[in-house]
Design a protein around this motif. Structure first.
Motif, short mmCIF file in Angstrom:
data_model
loop_
_atom_site.label_atom_id
_atom_site.label_comp_id
_atom_site.label_asym_id
_atom_site.label_seq_id
_atom_site.Cartn_x
_atom_site.Cartn_y
_atom_site.Cartn_z
N LEU A 158 0.72 -1.26 0.09
CA LEU A 158 -0.05 -0.05 0.00
C LEU A 158 0.98 1.20 0.14
O LEU A 158 0.64 2.09 -0.69
CB LEU A 158 -0.75 -0.07 1.35
CG LEU A 158 -2.20 -1.05 1.23
CD1 LEU A 158 -2.83 -0.98 2.44
CD2 LEU A 158 -2.72 -0.79 -0.07
N ILE A 159 2.09 1.28 0.84
CA ILE A 159 2.92 2.34 0.71
C ILE A 159 3.66 2.51 -0.48
O ILE A 159 3.56 3.73 -0.96
CB ILE A 159 3.88 2.12 1.86
CG1 ILE A 159 3.37 2.28 3.22
CG2 ILE A 159 5.22 3.01 1.59
CD1 ILE A 159 4.29 1.98 4.36
N ALA A 160 3.99 1.41 -1.30
CA ALA A 160 4.41 1.53 -2.69
C ALA A 160 3.35 2.26 -3.68
O ALA A 160 3.99 2.97 -4.52
CB ALA A 160 4.97 0.32 -3.07
N VAL A 161 2.34 1.52 -3.62
CA VAL A 161 1.42 2.31 -4.46
C VAL A 161 0.96 3.82 -4.09
O VAL A 161 0.81 4.47 -5.24
CB VAL A 161 -0.09 1.39 -4.33
CG1 VAL A 161 -1.06 2.20 -5.02
CG2 VAL A 161 0.34 0.08 -4.97
N LEU A 162 0.93 4.15 -2.82
CA LEU A 162 0.73 5.42 -2.57
C LEU A 162 1.90 6.42 -3.14
O LEU A 162 1.70 7.38 -3.61
CB LEU A 162 0.64 5.70 -1.04
CG LEU A 162 0.33 7.13 -0.48
CD1 LEU A 162 -0.68 7.77 -0.97
CD2 LEU A 162 0.47 7.01 0.87
N VAL A 163 3.41 5.83 -2.99
CA VAL A 163 4.44 6.63 -3.32
C VAL A 163 4.19 6.72 -4.89
O VAL A 163 4.58 7.77 -5.34
CB VAL A 163 5.70 5.86 -2.84
CG1 VAL A 163 6.87 6.60 -3.55
CG2 VAL A 163 5.68 5.95 -1.27
N LEU A 164 3.75 5.71 -5.58
CA LEU A 164 3.80 6.04 -7.05
C LEU A 164 2.88 6.70 -7.39
O LEU A 164 3.02 7.66 -8.35
CB LEU A 164 3.52 4.56 -7.68
CG LEU A 164 4.72 3.33 -7.52
CD1 LEU A 164 4.40 2.16 -8.08
CD2 LEU A 164 5.79 3.94 -8.29
N PHE A 165 1.62 6.79 -6.73
CA PHE A 165 0.58 7.71 -7.18
C PHE A 165 1.22 9.18 -6.98
O PHE A 165 0.94 10.35 -7.71
CB PHE A 165 -0.62 7.67 -6.47
CG PHE A 165 -1.64 6.64 -7.09
CD1 PHE A 165 -2.24 6.80 -8.48
CD2 PHE A 165 -1.64 5.14 -6.77
CE1 PHE A 165 -3.07 5.90 -9.00
CE2 PHE A 165 -2.82 4.35 -7.33
CZ PHE A 165 -3.24 4.70 -8.53
N CYS A 166 1.79 9.41 -5.72
CA CYS A 166 2.07 10.72 -5.18
C CYS A 166 3.33 11.39 -6.38
O CYS A 166 3.29 12.36 -6.83
CB CYS A 166 2.83 10.79 -3.86
SG CYS A 166 1.61 10.53 -2.73
N PHE A 167 4.16 10.30 -6.73
CA PHE A 167 5.22 10.78 -7.78
C PHE A 167 4.57 10.92 -9.24
O PHE A 167 5.00 12.05 -9.87
CB PHE A 167 6.11 9.55 -7.80
CG PHE A 167 7.49 9.89 -8.81
CD1 PHE A 167 8.24 10.76 -8.70
CD2 PHE A 167 7.53 9.14 -10.10
CE1 PHE A 167 9.26 10.65 -9.41
CE2 PHE A 167 8.20 9.23 -11.20
CZ PHE A 167 9.29 10.43 -10.79
N GLU A 168 3.70 10.20 -9.51
CA GLU A 168 3.02 10.39 -10.72
C GLU A 168 2.34 11.94 -10.76
O GLU A 168 2.31 12.53 -11.53
CB GLU A 168 1.98 9.37 -11.48
CG GLU A 168 1.32 9.39 -12.40
CD GLU A 168 0.49 8.35 -12.78
OE1 GLU A 168 -0.02 8.27 -14.03
OE2 GLU A 168 0.26 7.50 -11.92
N ILE A 169 1.69 12.11 -9.75
CA ILE A 169 1.14 13.37 -9.55
C ILE A 169 2.15 14.70 -9.36
O ILE A 169 1.70 15.66 -10.24
CB ILE A 169 0.03 13.57 -8.28
CG1 ILE A 169 -1.15 12.51 -8.48
CG2 ILE A 169 -0.51 14.87 -8.26
CD1 ILE A 169 -1.99 12.14 -7.32
N PHE A 170 3.32 14.34 -8.74
CA PHE A 170 4.07 15.35 -8.41
C PHE A 170 5.14 15.68 -9.87
O PHE A 170 5.44 16.63 -9.92
CB PHE A 170 4.83 15.30 -7.39
CG PHE A 170 5.81 16.51 -6.90
CD1 PHE A 170 5.33 17.46 -6.50
CD2 PHE A 170 7.23 16.01 -7.21
CE1 PHE A 170 6.17 18.43 -6.14
CE2 PHE A 170 8.10 16.97 -6.92
CZ PHE A 170 7.62 18.11 -6.36
#
Length: 366
Positions: A24-36
């Motif tokens: 879940l943390i990896a998915v959250l990090v990937l989504f945050c990176f994609e948005i940023f």
């Protein structure tokens, strides 16, 4: 079937919980990176400028009080004015040069002189260049039609580069405004940087690493980008006042050469030769030649004053960062690349030199 013991069940359940949380943390990090990611370069450049300009804000606290927002706003407005004036002059000169070229071509007054005989004697490329040059002087329309696809491709690429430069300048202005916001919260930002560095590398090394990053960013930004920008302004002002064709592009080339640690004389000497060839050795041309030549060497005086402050960053590191940044991120990468690579270089060598003291000698066991 052998029943699973309670400790094994607990271990399996704990491992499953850890894997689920990590996923879940990896998915959250990937989504945050994609948005940023679309704002990555903008925020990075804003942070670099905020760190570079923050000492100026600290110096202005005395005369202007401790109004951080007001001081940051004044610094940003002054920087935008300083940027807009030379950019406007260089852009006007570029537009005038293009209009003059179009007028000459439309009126039919454009004529290319035939090549001298010594051109054909050049090794390897002399005969082809002489043939193309001769055809251009005798039948330019036919030569243009022959190489029309190549000319069209070059023109499209050139216009794309100009558009990239324009977008880079707009990004620079937006980054400067965001940098002002960062400077307005400079003290809390400093504390946050120290907390992040301490969380990553420990409370003992965190403040040192944060200070190292700050000093490296300021040293590279002032010693490389700042000097190149000052050199561009000085040389470009001489080009604009003298009315050199394409003064804007030539000044931009001086900026790029300065960031890549190449001498500005690669631009100034041919321009001086062109002025002497077209106007002769008049008083104005001699004064222009002396001014432009000295302005092209001003980096030799400023580098020991600015680049020597803070930390020592080898020139090959800066050069590789500029070239790599240009390849990966275009014009903005020329600014970001040297800073990022210099910070990475300093952190790497700090890690290499940070050897544990008094390590006990342990013999390997088989």
């Amino acid at each position: 079937m052998v029943p699973t013991s309670s400790p094994e069940k607990a271990f399996t359940r704990s491992l499953l919980d850890v894997l689920i949380r990590a996923g879940l943390i990896a998915v959250l990090v990937l989504f945050c990176f994609e948005i940023f990611s679309p704002f990555r370069d903008l925020m990075l450049w804003s942070l670099i400028m905020a760190i570079t300009l923050y000492p100026l804000q600290q110096r202005l606290r005395g005369p202007l009080g401790h109004k951080e927002g007001l001081i940051a706003t004044l610094i940003v407005l002054f920087a935008i004015v300083v940027l807009m004036v030379p950019v406007y002059l260089l852009g006007t000169s570029l537009v005038d040069s293009i209009d003059q070229a179009r007028t000459i071509v439309k009126d039919g007054n454009f004529h290319i002189p035939p090549p001298v005989d010594s051109v054909a004697a050049w090794p390897l490329v002399g005969k082809p260049i002489s043939a193309i040059w001769l055809q251009a002087s005798t039948d330019l329309p036919e030569l243009t039609a022959k190489y029309l696809p190549q000319i069209k491709q070059f023109s499209i690429g050139f216009l794309g580069k100009l558009a990239g430069v324009g977008m880079g300048f707009l990004t620079f202005i937006f980054a400067l405004i965001i940098a002002g916001i960062f400077m307005a919260y400079g003290e809390s930002g400093t504390r946050s940087a120290i907390q992040i560095a301490s969380r990553i590398s420990g409370p003992g090394k965190g403040p040192k690493i944060a200070e190292l990053c700050t000093a490296t960013i300021r040293a590279v930004a002032l010693g490389v980008v700042g000097i190149a920008f000052i050199q561009m302004l000085l040389v470009g002002l001489g080009f604009v006042v003298k009315g050199v064709p394409g003064a804007g592009l030539l000044a931009l080339a001086v900026l790029l050469l300065g960031i890549m640690q190449l001498p500005a004389t690669l631009i100034t000497v041919p321009v001086i030769a062109y002025v002497f060839a077209t106007e002769g050795a008049s008083t104005a041309s001699i004064v222009f030649a002396i001014y432009v030549f000295v302005a092209g060497l001003v980096d030799n005086v400023l580098k020991p004053l600015l680049l020597g402050r803070g930390v020592d960053v080898p020139m090959p590191v800066v050069l590789i960062g500029a070239l790599g940044g240009m390849v990966t991120s275009g014009i903005l990468g020329l600014f970001i690349g040297p800073v990022v690579l210099a910070v990475g270089y300093q952190l790497f060598w700090q890690w290499v030199e940070d050897q544990p003291q008094n390590r006990p000698d342990v013999s390997p066991t088989l």
